[in-house]
Enzyme design. Structure first.
Site, PDB file in Angstrom:
ATOM      1  N   ASP A   1       0.362   7.142  -5.881  1.00  0.00           N
ATOM      2  CA  ASP A   1       0.089   7.202  -4.451  1.00  0.00           C
ATOM      3  C   ASP A   1      -1.404   7.517  -4.279  1.00  0.00           C
ATOM      4  O   ASP A   1      -2.123   7.781  -5.250  1.00  0.00           O
ATOM      5  CB  ASP A   1       1.003   8.210  -3.746  1.00  0.00           C
ATOM      6  CG  ASP A   1       1.134   7.885  -2.252  1.00  0.00           C
ATOM      7  OD1 ASP A   1       0.298   7.135  -1.713  1.00  0.00           O
ATOM      8  OD2 ASP A   1       2.069   8.389  -1.606  1.00  0.00           O
TER       9      ASP A   1
ATOM     10  N   GLU B   1       3.135  10.667   8.053  1.00  0.00           N
ATOM     11  CA  GLU B   1       3.170  11.581   6.903  1.00  0.00           C
ATOM     12  C   GLU B   1       3.230  13.039   7.360  1.00  0.00           C
ATOM     13  O   GLU B   1       3.878  13.375   8.346  1.00  0.00           O
ATOM     14  CB  GLU B   1       2.006  11.271   5.957  1.00  0.00           C
ATOM     15  CG  GLU B   1       2.025   9.796   5.517  1.00  0.00           C
ATOM     16  CD  GLU B   1       1.015   9.448   4.438  1.00  0.00           C
ATOM     17  OE1 GLU B   1       0.792  10.255   3.537  1.00  0.00           O
ATOM     18  OE2 GLU B   1       0.467   8.328   4.485  1.00  0.00           O
TER      19      GLU B   1
HETATM   20  C1  BGC Z   1      -5.340   6.431   4.835  1.00  0.00           C
HETATM   21  C2  BGC Z   1      -3.871   6.190   4.627  1.00  0.00           C
HETATM   22  C3  BGC Z   1      -3.388   7.084   3.578  1.00  0.00           C
HETATM   23  C4  BGC Z   1      -3.817   8.520   3.825  1.00  0.00           C
HETATM   24  C5  BGC Z   1      -3.655   9.320   2.573  1.00  0.00           C
HETATM   25  C6  BGC Z   1      -5.606   7.879   5.161  1.00  0.00           C
HETATM   26  O1  BGC Z   1      -6.963   8.130   5.327  1.00  0.00           O
HETATM   27  O2  BGC Z   1      -5.803   5.627   5.876  1.00  0.00           O
HETATM   28  O3  BGC Z   1      -3.595   4.898   4.239  1.00  0.00           O
HETATM   29  O4  BGC Z   1      -2.012   6.963   3.518  1.00  0.00           O
HETATM   30  O5  BGC Z   1      -5.162   8.653   4.135  1.00  0.00           O
HETATM   31  O6  BGC Z   1      -2.622  10.204   2.581  1.00  0.00           O
HETATM   32  C1  BGC Z   2       1.276   7.198   1.476  1.00  0.00           C
HETATM   33  C2  BGC Z   2       1.873   5.926   0.946  1.00  0.00           C
HETATM   34  C3  BGC Z   2       0.998   4.751   1.268  1.00  0.00           C
HETATM   35  C4  BGC Z   2      -0.406   5.013   0.785  1.00  0.00           C
HETATM   36  C5  BGC Z   2      -1.369   3.886   1.110  1.00  0.00           C
HETATM   37  C6  BGC Z   2      -0.163   7.343   1.110  1.00  0.00           C
HETATM   38  O1  BGC Z   2      -0.718   8.407   1.793  1.00  0.00           O
HETATM   39  O2  BGC Z   2       2.016   8.292   0.986  1.00  0.00           O
HETATM   40  O3  BGC Z   2       3.162   5.746   1.479  1.00  0.00           O
HETATM   41  O4  BGC Z   2       1.521   3.589   0.711  1.00  0.00           O
HETATM   42  O5  BGC Z   2      -0.901   6.181   1.358  1.00  0.00           O
HETATM   43  O6  BGC Z   2      -1.670   3.824   2.437  1.00  0.00           O
END
Ligand code: BGC
Ligand code: BGC
Length: 591
Positions: free
Chosen positions: A290, A487
């Site tokens: 991830d 998230e």
């Molecule tokens: C990104 C997401 C990613 C997250 C990391 C954000 O800055 O745009 O895609 O899932 O950070 O947890």
């Molecule tokens: C998320 C994932 C996601 C990735 C890319 C992470 O923060 O947990 O689900 O695919 O970012 O955006």
């Protein structure tokens, strides 16, 4: 392994740098096509909200193709895999059709529908040259306070397995190398939905402009990325079940979870990644980390890379500091901490997936497919999905369906006329955003469109309706919504209806004979106290761009068929739900 001859031939020609490049995935904002060439980068991603400067179809095609062309110009010309989170449609692309989030699809219990959504999403992605989707989330969420509850289909492993596997089949189509097929990803392995409240250590910098507060501009996650404290039998029965189905369905990629199992990070878990997934379950595809997940394994980055790669992570979603990852991995191999055979296994898995996906034959998007994005057909499919996802929780004296001849309908709530609130997180922006963020039909415009006398609809987002004086209307509709989140930004200790929503219900109640409440939310919210004030209550989840699907059912053109895929608790003490408790509405409920 498929394509073994071709893979071995390539491996024999590749330098260590070229191999490590294949194992490296970089976020497009940290990258240029020149860097792709210099470091032989094997994969590029758009994170949540990762759209090009010009967020149009042409902008996407150019962005993806520029990176791809750079990869094709490298010595061996190995095409790269471009990945995105198209978790409810190709959701970072303006104008793409946004489908209900998975919690809504879980309520449909309709596998054939989910298959078609997978197909439609794949078509919209493939049109932009993107052949890899970081979806579906096949988590089995056990605690509604979790900010990713809506990404899961159901609290029960059987439905998460069925719908997740079906969605993968839809994305991947009959043939993975078809130009309109894309790779799915089963995520997040393992136990992401089972974390314990209060065990997350994640402190996340609040993105500029995002409506969240925290000390020093940092937001503390509470349960997302936490620790799953269960024994192995429970871990397997609850959380592993969907992976078995996903692999049977042909999943080629599994994403490791940020979370831990009994204190041990999944990104470092040799037993679960290598012995269970690759060994016991016979998973032949590759494991992607991830987002900077490897960094969390140890404060010592070198140690983190060694542990994580040896545990079984094949590709690192770096996502920013690729030079550090590449040089660290190289050094670890040169020092004998990671064996060349291990590297070959990881690279072989990645190449095998690229071959299977037909990337070598057709690395670039075909302009012919541009017309597949945002089509009337896809919108109709999303509308059908919305209609099927609605769960009727209360309907006193058959308030619903409403008559299209009702002379006056009062509509209240900002969410009645807001595409961004309808779509929730992972829509254009990572955290989502209220407002007209992408084309679609709001619930209010859907109501107006269905009525022979649209003038009879009076909208006041604050629910005051001052112009009406003492008049009482036949019907009032309040549309309530959770503010968008993604998230851990959605981790919430208290899921009771916020005061402004309670106030809206109280304002509208005396103004209408029958009060209908439509709730847009990523999970059940606590509304036990408001229930007596409401004649009809509809859970509409996060329906996406096609709000007309709500009116189709509200006015009886289609029946209510959705069933709860989560228990709906009475109060916060029932979260997480344990056996013997009596929820307000149980799993499976729906009128
Ligand atoms: C990104 C997401 C990613 C997250 C990391 C954000 O800055 O745009 O895609 O899932 O950070 O947890
Ligand atoms: C998320 C994932 C996601 C990735 C890319 C992470 O923060 O947990 O689900 O695919 O970012 O955006």
């Amino acid at each position: 392994m498929a394509y073994i001859g071709k893979i071995n031939e390539l491996l024999a020609r590749m330098t260590l740098e070229e191999k490590i490049g294949q194992m490296t995935q970089v976020e497009k904002n940290s990258l240029t096509p020149e860097i792709v060439k210099r470091f032989f980068i094997g994969s590029v991603l758009s994170g949540g909200g990762g759209y090009p400067i010009e967020n149009t179809l042409q902008g996407w095609v150019k962005m993806v193709s520029d990176f791809q062309e750079a990869a094709l110009q490298t010595r061996l010309g190995i095409p790269l895999l471009y990945g995105v989170d198209a978790v409810h449609g190709h959701n970072n692309l303006s104008g793409a059709v946004i489908f209900p989030h998975n919690i809504g699809l879980g309520a449909t219990r309709d596998e054939e529908l989910v298959y078609r959504i997978g197909r439609a999403t794949a078509e919209e992605m493939a049109a932009t040259g993107v052949h890899w989707n970081f979806a579906p989330t096949i988590a089995v969420p056990q605690d509604l306070r979790w900010g990713r509850t809506y990404e899961g289909y159901a609290q029960n492993p059987q439905w998460a397995a069925k719908l997740g596997a079906t969605y993968i089949r839809g994305l991947q189509g009959d043939r993975l190398d078809d130009p309109l097929s894309v790779l799915g990803t089963a995520k997040h392995y393992l136990g992401d939905g089972g974390t314990t409240w209060g065990t997350s250590r994640m402190l996340f910098p609040i993105p500029p402009g995002a409506p969240f507060e925290g000390e020093n501009n940092v937001f503390a996650f509470t349960i997302d990325q936490g620790d799953t404290r269960v024994d192995e039998a429970t871990l397997r029965a609850t959380h592993l079940t969907p992976y078995i189905a996903a692999i049977q369905a042909g999943a080629q990629v599994v994403m490791a979870s940020f979370s831990s199992w009994n204190g041990h990070k999944l990104h470092a878990h040799h037993y679960l990644l290598s012995e269970v997934l690759k060994g016991e379950l016979g998973f032949e595809g590759f494991i992607v980390s991830d987002w900077a997940g490897i960094d969390q394994v140890s404060p010592d980055y070198h140690q983190a890379v060694v542990t994580s790669i040896n545990a079984g992570v094949d590709m690192a979603m770096v996502p920013h500091d690729y030079e550090r990852f590449i040089s660290t991995l190289k050094q670890a191999v040169e020092q004998g901490e990671i064996s060349p055979a291990h590297i070959d296994d990881a690279v072989g898995r990645i190449l095998s997936v690229k071959f299977k996906a037909g990337l070598f034959e057709r690395p670039l998007p075909d302009p012919e497919y541009l017309s597949l994005v945002g089509t009337a057909q896809h919108r109709q499919l999303a509308r059908e999905a919305v209609a099927k996802s609605l769960v009727l929780l209360k309907n006193d004296e058959q308030t619903l369906p409403l008559s299209k001849n009702t002379p006056t309908i009062l509509v209240a709530g900002r969410a009645a006329d807001d595409i961004g609130l309808q779509c929730g997180g992972w829509t254009i922006e990572w955290l989502g955003k209220p407002g007209p963020i992408t084309p679609g039909t709001t619930i209010l415009s859907g109501i107006r469109a269905v009525l022979p006398h649209p003038d009879g609809v009076i909208y006041d987002q604050n629910g005051l309706f001052k112009q009406l004086g003492d008049q009482e209307a036949e019907i009032g509709i309040a549309v309530l919504a959770e503010m968008p989140y993604a998230e851990g930004f959605g981790d919430r200790a208290d899921l009771t209806l916020p005061p402004e929503d309670v106030l809206l219900i109280q304002r509208l109640r005396p103004r209408c004979r029958r009060l209908v409440v439509i709730l847009l939310s990523g999970r059940p919210l606590i509304l036990t106290d408001q229930l007596p004030l409401v004649d009809a209550l509809v859970a509409a989840w996060l329906p996406g761009t096609e709000g007309q699907g709500v009116t189709d059912v509200l006015f009886g053109d289609l029946p209510f068929t959705g069933k709860l895929s989560y228990n709906w608790p009475r109060n916060m003490q029932q979260i997480p739900l344990q056996g013997g408790m009596d929820p307000l509405f149980p799993f499976g409920y729906g009128g």
